[in-house]
Design an enzyme around this catalytic site. Structure first.
Site, PDB file in Angstrom:
ATOM      1  N   SER A  84       0.811  -1.225   0.000  1.00  0.00           N
ATOM      2  CA  SER A  84       0.000   0.000   0.000  1.00  0.00           C
ATOM      3  C   SER A  84       0.844   1.276   0.000  1.00  0.00           C
ATOM      4  O   SER A  84       0.285   2.360   0.162  1.00  0.00           O
ATOM      5  CB  SER A  84      -0.929   0.002   1.208  1.00  0.00           C
ATOM      6  OG  SER A  84      -0.177   0.067   2.405  1.00  0.00           O
ATOM      7  N   TYR A 145       4.201   1.723  -7.150  1.00  0.00           N
ATOM      8  CA  TYR A 145       2.916   1.476  -6.482  1.00  0.00           C
ATOM      9  C   TYR A 145       1.770   2.078  -7.300  1.00  0.00           C
ATOM     10  O   TYR A 145       0.783   1.389  -7.606  1.00  0.00           O
ATOM     11  CB  TYR A 145       2.976   2.065  -5.071  1.00  0.00           C
ATOM     12  CG  TYR A 145       1.646   2.182  -4.378  1.00  0.00           C
ATOM     13  CD1 TYR A 145       0.936   1.053  -3.981  1.00  0.00           C
ATOM     14  CD2 TYR A 145       1.098   3.435  -4.106  1.00  0.00           C
ATOM     15  CE1 TYR A 145      -0.289   1.169  -3.331  1.00  0.00           C
ATOM     16  CE2 TYR A 145      -0.110   3.555  -3.452  1.00  0.00           C
ATOM     17  CZ  TYR A 145      -0.808   2.432  -3.079  1.00  0.00           C
ATOM     18  OH  TYR A 145      -2.019   2.537  -2.438  1.00  0.00           O
TER      19      TYR A 145
HETATM   20  P1  NAI Z   1      -2.382  -1.723   4.627  1.00  0.00           P
HETATM   21  O1  NAI Z   1      -0.978  -1.826   4.158  1.00  0.00           O
HETATM   22  O2  NAI Z   1      -2.617  -1.415   6.061  1.00  0.00           O
HETATM   23  O3  NAI Z   1      -3.178  -3.053   4.251  1.00  0.00           O
HETATM   24  C1  NAI Z   1      -2.878  -3.824   3.125  1.00  0.00           C
HETATM   25  C2  NAI Z   1      -2.982  -5.287   3.518  1.00  0.00           C
HETATM   26  O4  NAI Z   1      -2.620  -6.080   2.399  1.00  0.00           O
HETATM   27  C3  NAI Z   1      -2.040  -5.661   4.672  1.00  0.00           C
HETATM   28  O5  NAI Z   1      -2.755  -6.203   5.755  1.00  0.00           O
HETATM   29  C4  NAI Z   1      -1.089  -6.677   4.058  1.00  0.00           C
HETATM   30  O6  NAI Z   1      -0.715  -7.730   4.945  1.00  0.00           O
HETATM   31  C5  NAI Z   1      -1.915  -7.200   2.888  1.00  0.00           C
HETATM   32  N1  NAI Z   1      -1.038  -7.779   1.872  1.00  0.00           N
HETATM   33  C6  NAI Z   1       0.178  -7.338   1.454  1.00  0.00           C
HETATM   34  N2  NAI Z   1       0.722  -8.203   0.597  1.00  0.00           N
HETATM   35  C7  NAI Z   1      -0.160  -9.229   0.462  1.00  0.00           C
HETATM   36  C8  NAI Z   1      -0.145 -10.447  -0.271  1.00  0.00           C
HETATM   37  N3  NAI Z   1       0.884 -10.792  -1.057  1.00  0.00           N
HETATM   38  N4  NAI Z   1      -1.212 -11.262  -0.162  1.00  0.00           N
HETATM   39  C9  NAI Z   1      -2.257 -10.923   0.619  1.00  0.00           C
HETATM   40  N5  NAI Z   1      -2.326  -9.805   1.355  1.00  0.00           N
HETATM   41  C10 NAI Z   1      -1.274  -8.958   1.278  1.00  0.00           C
HETATM   42  O7  NAI Z   1      -3.080  -0.606   3.709  1.00  0.00           O
HETATM   43  P2  NAI Z   1      -4.450   0.158   3.925  1.00  0.00           P
HETATM   44  O8  NAI Z   1      -4.148   1.546   4.279  1.00  0.00           O
HETATM   45  O9  NAI Z   1      -5.366  -0.635   4.763  1.00  0.00           O
HETATM   46  O10 NAI Z   1      -5.001   0.178   2.418  1.00  0.00           O
HETATM   47  C11 NAI Z   1      -5.834  -0.862   1.937  1.00  0.00           C
HETATM   48  C12 NAI Z   1      -5.913  -0.738   0.423  1.00  0.00           C
HETATM   49  O11 NAI Z   1      -6.370   0.548   0.061  1.00  0.00           O
HETATM   50  C13 NAI Z   1      -4.556  -0.948  -0.260  1.00  0.00           C
HETATM   51  O12 NAI Z   1      -4.759  -1.647  -1.473  1.00  0.00           O
HETATM   52  C14 NAI Z   1      -4.101   0.466  -0.551  1.00  0.00           C
HETATM   53  O13 NAI Z   1      -3.270   0.502  -1.676  1.00  0.00           O
HETATM   54  C15 NAI Z   1      -5.433   1.167  -0.794  1.00  0.00           C
HETATM   55  N6  NAI Z   1      -5.349   2.580  -0.492  1.00  0.00           N
HETATM   56  C16 NAI Z   1      -5.324   3.007   0.811  1.00  0.00           C
HETATM   57  C17 NAI Z   1      -5.249   4.349   1.097  1.00  0.00           C
HETATM   58  C18 NAI Z   1      -5.308   4.880   2.480  1.00  0.00           C
HETATM   59  O14 NAI Z   1      -5.287   6.105   2.644  1.00  0.00           O
HETATM   60  N7  NAI Z   1      -5.388   4.048   3.524  1.00  0.00           N
HETATM   61  C19 NAI Z   1      -5.144   5.359   0.011  1.00  0.00           C
HETATM   62  C20 NAI Z   1      -5.167   4.776  -1.317  1.00  0.00           C
HETATM   63  C21 NAI Z   1      -5.277   3.444  -1.548  1.00  0.00           C
HETATM   64  C1  15L Z   2      -2.028   5.575  -0.555  1.00  0.00           C
HETATM   65  O1  15L Z   2      -2.257   5.052  -1.639  1.00  0.00           O
HETATM   66  C2  15L Z   2      -1.495   4.797   0.580  1.00  0.00           C
HETATM   67  O2  15L Z   2      -1.971   3.480   0.587  1.00  0.00           O
HETATM   68  C3  15L Z   2      -1.772   5.444   1.925  1.00  0.00           C
HETATM   69  O3  15L Z   2      -0.948   4.825   2.900  1.00  0.00           O
HETATM   70  C4  15L Z   2      -1.507   6.942   1.878  1.00  0.00           C
HETATM   71  O4  15L Z   2      -0.151   7.166   1.660  1.00  0.00           O
HETATM   72  C5  15L Z   2      -2.324   7.571   0.776  1.00  0.00           C
HETATM   73  O5  15L Z   2      -2.133   6.912  -0.462  1.00  0.00           O
HETATM   74  C6  15L Z   2      -2.021   9.047   0.573  1.00  0.00           C
HETATM   75  O6  15L Z   2      -1.719   9.426  -0.552  1.00  0.00           O
HETATM   76  O7  15L Z   2      -2.126   9.810   1.535  1.00  0.00           O
END
Ligand code: NAI
Ligand code: 15L
Length: 275
Positions: A84, A145
């Protein structure tokens, strides 16, 4: 957080990938009204199923056969798993690029007709902050990413055109309990607004492949959701209530990427592997 929207008929079984992550832990609770059974998956250990309305399955998205088994019997997929943040291409490749392919192939083979894809603002991160974008603005990924999310969006278009599998790709801004810096005053998406958007993404008919920006009702958002109006997403929260707290932080220098680019610091990560 309470969801005041009318709860639609729950799906029999929804799959949430990335369930052990920051958003996954939140969605594990807020998605409950929308599924009789929530299948929770991650590569990392998760808290055990709380009751018969949850299933937990450890699965590596890079493992095609494991993803195929994971998807069996679900009605829709919320694909939040993967790396992420910005990392080397080699670290992104398995979880995000092979992973999204495995999800769509499994959806095709099991007849799943709807995917909600957690895309990211980093597909357009190299635009400057004085530009307003919509879903038709050419993508400008700010790293490997962002490229992987851009590939995921192309995968979604292909699987709709070829197989009729519908997707809503949500270009999430910054979804955290509260905005952490000045940039996030623009990009912040509250958990309640994220949940509302997921509800619209699951239940709106005929979405084809819709791209929607995920931001709350912030004062100055860089993104125009005119091409996703059919979703009826109407964010209720605003970053304004955190302004004093955020602006108490020191102002970054004028040439800091967090003040110039929509993707902020991500544009300056790397290069990787030169050592
Ligand atoms: P996070 O990093 O906390 O959660 C991602 C999860 O994916 C983790 O629990 C990790 O163990 C799992 N993961 C990683 N590699 C893996 C694999 N090979 N197989 C299965 N699981 C795997 O990220 P968060 O913040 O919860 O984001 C969730 C989704 O939303 C991600 O796809 C991220 O790119 C997207 N996103 C999040 C944003 C945010 O502000 N939180 C912003 C933009 C996108
Ligand atoms: C993302 O895509 C990431 O998953 C999150 O951790 C933040 O960095 C977010 O973008 C952001 O742009 O603030």
């Amino acid at each position: 957080m309470t969801n005041t929207r009318t709860v639609q008929t729950p799906f029999n079984r929804l799959l949430l990938t990335g369930a052990a992550g920051g958003l996954g832990k939140v969605l594990r609770e807020t998605l409950k009204p929308y599924a009789k059974v929530l299948r929770l998956s991650d590569i990392a250990p998760m808290a055990c199923a709380a009751d018969s309305r949850e299933e937990t399955i450890v699965c590596d998205l890079a493992d095609k056969q494991a993803v195929h088994q994971l998807v069996e019997g679900v009605d829709a997929i919320l694909h939040f798993g993967g790396v992420s943040v910005e990392r080397s291409f080699e670290e992104i490749l398995g979880p995000n690029i092979s992973g999204v392919f495995h999800i769509y192939e499994a959806a095709r083979r099991h007849g799943v007709k709807r995917v909600v894809f957690a895309s990211s603002n980093h597909v357009i991160g190299f635009y400057q902050q004085d530009q307003t974008l919509d879903a038709r603005s050419p993508r400008r990924p700010d790293g490997y990413y962002g490229l992987s999310k851009s590939y995921g969006e192309d995968m979604a278009t292909f699987y709709f055109d070829r197989y009729g599998i519908e997707t809503v790709s949500i270009r999430i801004g910054s979804s955290f309990p509260e905005p952490q810096n000045r940039r996030m005053m623009h990009t912040w998406l509250s958990f309640a607004d994220l949940t509302q958007l997921l509800e619209r993404a699951l239940y709106t008919p005929n979405v084809g492949h819709t791209v929607v920006y995920g931001a709350s009702n912030n004062l100055n958002v860089w993104w125009d959701n005119r091409y996703a109006a059919h979703l009826g997403f109407a964010p209720k929260d605003t970053s304004e209530i955190y302004r004093d707290k955020v602006e108490a932080q020191p102002m970054p220098p004028a040439d800091d990427p967090s003040r110039i680019y929509q993707g902020g610091a991500f544009v300056a990560a790397g290069p990787f592997g030169d050592e």
